[in-house]
Design a protein around this motif. Structure first.
Motif, PDB file in Angstrom:
ATOM      1  N   PHE A  34       0.836  -1.198   0.000  1.00 36.02           N
ATOM      2  CA  PHE A  34       0.000   0.000   0.000  1.00 36.02           C
ATOM      3  C   PHE A  34       0.869   1.246   0.000  1.00 36.02           C
ATOM      4  O   PHE A  34       1.908   1.266   0.654  1.00 36.02           O
ATOM      5  N   LYS A  35       0.418   2.257  -0.727  1.00 34.97           N
ATOM      6  CA  LYS A  35       1.195   3.485  -0.860  1.00 34.97           C
ATOM      7  C   LYS A  35       1.354   4.170   0.497  1.00 34.97           C
ATOM      8  O   LYS A  35       2.411   4.664   0.843  1.00 34.97           O
ATOM      9  N   ASN A  36       0.264   4.235   1.224  1.00 32.97           N
ATOM     10  CA  ASN A  36       0.301   4.839   2.557  1.00 32.97           C
ATOM     11  C   ASN A  36      -0.919   4.370   3.331  1.00 32.97           C
ATOM     12  O   ASN A  36      -1.685   3.535   2.842  1.00 32.97           O
TER      13      ASN A  36
ATOM     14  N   GLU B 227      -3.723   5.805   4.094  1.00 33.40           N
ATOM     15  CA  GLU B 227      -4.980   6.099   3.426  1.00 33.40           C
ATOM     16  C   GLU B 227      -5.283   5.064   2.344  1.00 33.40           C
ATOM     17  O   GLU B 227      -6.429   4.658   2.141  1.00 33.40           O
ATOM     18  N   ASP B 228      -4.231   4.631   1.675  1.00 35.34           N
ATOM     19  CA  ASP B 228      -4.401   3.659   0.598  1.00 35.34           C
ATOM     20  C   ASP B 228      -4.943   2.329   1.136  1.00 35.34           C
ATOM     21  O   ASP B 228      -5.668   1.620   0.430  1.00 35.34           O
TER      22      ASP B 228
ATOM     23  N   ILE C 107      -8.759   3.044   1.411  1.00 34.05           N
ATOM     24  CA  ILE C 107      -9.423   3.064   0.111  1.00 34.05           C
ATOM     25  C   ILE C 107      -9.529   1.643  -0.431  1.00 34.05           C
ATOM     26  O   ILE C 107     -10.576   1.213  -0.906  1.00 34.05           O
ATOM     27  N   SER C 108      -8.416   0.917  -0.354  1.00 31.53           N
ATOM     28  CA  SER C 108      -8.396  -0.447  -0.876  1.00 31.53           C
ATOM     29  C   SER C 108      -9.394  -1.324  -0.126  1.00 31.53           C
ATOM     30  O   SER C 108     -10.075  -2.156  -0.721  1.00 31.53           O
TER      31      SER C 108
ATOM     32  N   LYS D 226     -12.951   9.572  -2.793  1.00 33.55           N
ATOM     33  CA  LYS D 226     -12.595   8.320  -3.463  1.00 33.55           C
ATOM     34  C   LYS D 226     -13.595   7.217  -3.126  1.00 33.55           C
ATOM     35  O   LYS D 226     -13.920   6.386  -3.957  1.00 33.55           O
TER      36      LYS D 226
END
Lengths: 195, 195, 195, 195
Positions: free
Chosen positions: D47-49, D51-52, D55-56, D118
């Motif tokens: 995961f990018k960060n 938050e990601d 979202i995922s 998102k």
DNA sequence: AATGAATGAGTGTTCATTCAT
DNA sequence: AATGAATGAACACTCATTCAT
């Protein structure tokens, strides 16, 4: 000997490029590995750790330069000519490779103290060369004999180093080679009027 | 103005000590705060961020030194005496504060390029002082007028800087002040024999 | 009573503006204090803590709305007209104050669970109003009596809320008031064909 | 593709549990990593960060639900049956996984505006499903054709969402599935008497 | 010899709240 | 009542290094 395997040099050259382009603190091992075309882990088959890459880089590049200059100046008989050659070849080395210049003058100095101490070991060879030139000059009557030799060699090295650093910080926007005679002249004669 | 509040100087002095004792990369903000006797958050009432502490440190210490030296050398009439004073006061500043010497000569150079550029701004004032001394000397016939002034000032600064750095790297084990006359002499006369 | 002092309302109005303009997570107490024209510490003379500002904000704005609507619908005799009025006044309140709309529909929902539970307490008054309208309608034969009243009031509230939120997320780019009849119609009749 | 590696799902499932049990603001990355049985750093390989992750999580759970429901409703011919299925499956998804219910109805809404936007993208798929059901119903004469379709779908979504949220806030203390017929009935017929 | 997925230690900065004045 | 300087807890993320394959 690992130093002679092709990947050793390959990784060092990659390190020069990556450090020059990204700066010391953005030169991650994985970036260097990618640039060298090897896996991250492979780096550790040739170098003990990241610091070892940097030391080796300096040893390869400056160490070899010092060895070479040591030989080259035997060609010249006079101390003033030997000194001229040192300045000229030093400037040439970095003038010809801007990446290397950025790395030695700016980036590598951001390393920690221990690394810098090891770098200084390499430079001791340089100081020895300068010492021998000074000795030759004094013996041959080209240089006076009433000066502090340790200070003199610090002046020589400090002046060369500062000149190159200023040139790098000015983004190589003038010709470094053109400064060789002026530097040589100032070191030998100072800026005072001779009595 | 924050710069004049007592905590501003208090934090800077703490930073000098912590950086000198722990090295640049081990000088955590929380350590500096503790040494200064304030809370971590208080640091940020006086400095934008950690880098700002370091810049301010250099500005306070070296910036003030430069301003002072600029004034002090007006006392001397001759350029050679002005130069002597610069070397003497520069060596004295760092000879008197070994912590500060370690920070300026070794630790602060490990900072990133941007910080170093800001440090260079402060040093421009130093170069201006050297320039004016050279001008005075040439005008007064003390110095010859056929040398590259930019190179000369790089020689002066490079020699002083290299001399101090070597002294710090040798852990202050000899007397820096004793080197003042030798450095002055070499800069003015070089090491060549005068014709 | 603190609620009636001028600074109480002053701070709440400042909070609405600051939250709407900066978002919930960028609405620092110090910003709210500045907007309200008071010192940070003064906030704590009127509110227990930051959360208390937000609860009070919701109580002041929505709580008062609910009290008012409770009175206003007594003017209307029929349940369908009462419901129409609720939708209309709810939409009007937020249509007239875009800052408040952003705060209640988007920003305040970023608060933690406890705060949301307290907000729900305020909304219980709203649900009571809806309940009484449903009762009136059933008693008067306007509404059928074979539906789950709790679900019905969740449908009413959920629909109104979702409609407003969508409007806010679309940056108020259409006229919310124009939707009143459609919402009212759908709630009463559903979208099925009547048999 | 990272989404198909086992650790991807492992981390998402861990996130659901940790967020449900600790709340959004107390769900530290290190807690999620521990629950997932991986190192903190491993999270960032997938995961990018932070938050990601969220979202995922939403995309995996709700996104897949929407894709599945889109397929499933093709089994039913009538629009009323399709709608019934949507309500039923939506309630079932969250009724079967109380952790997930808490996360989607309460915790994830505390996220910042960008994250919510998102999330809204994912929900657009839901709204499309509702649209197509409404179209089918109108075309087949099951639904009237004189209502605002955008409002209708906001009513459907708002009602379902509010019903589930109320159930979660009441700590699942009644049977959500039992509410399916009532919700379906109210949405189709409203609560008014049919003329 | 070579790989690259996995590890996990380490830190600058924010901001709600306090309390001496 | 009002101030605002000072507090200090809390946490996401990076990256050099390892080791099973």
């Amino acid at each position: 000997m690992k130093r002679n395997k092709p990947k050793f040099k390959q990784i060092i050259d990659a390190a020069v490029i990556i450090i020059a382009e990204n700066g010391y603190h953005n030169a991650q091992v994985s970036k260097i590995a990618k640039q060298a075309g090897v896996a991250d882990g492979t780096i550790y088959l040739y170098f003990k750790n990241k610091e070892d890459i940097l030391i080796s880089l300096f040893q390869e590049k400056m160490g070899q330069f010092i060895e070479k200059i040591e030989e080259d100046i035997t060609e010249k008989e006079k101390a003033v000519d030997k000194l001229y050659m040192v300045i000229e070849k030093h400037f040439k080395l970095l003038s010809d490779d801007h990446h290397l210049a950025a790395v030695t003058q700016l980036e590598l100095r951001q390393s920690n103290k221990e690394l810098r101490l090891k770098i200084n070991d390499v430079l001791k060879g340089y100081l020895r060369v300068l010492d021998s030139i000074l000795e030759t000059g004094i013996a041959g009557g080209e240089f006076r004999d009433n000066f502090d030799r340790r200070l003199a060699r610090q002046m020589i090295f400090g002046t060369i180093d500062e000149t190159v650093t200023t040139w790098v910080m000015n983004e190589h926007k003038y010709d470094l080679m053109a400064l060789v005679p002026g530097v040589h002249d100032l070191l030998i004669k100072g800026f005072g009027v001779s009595s």
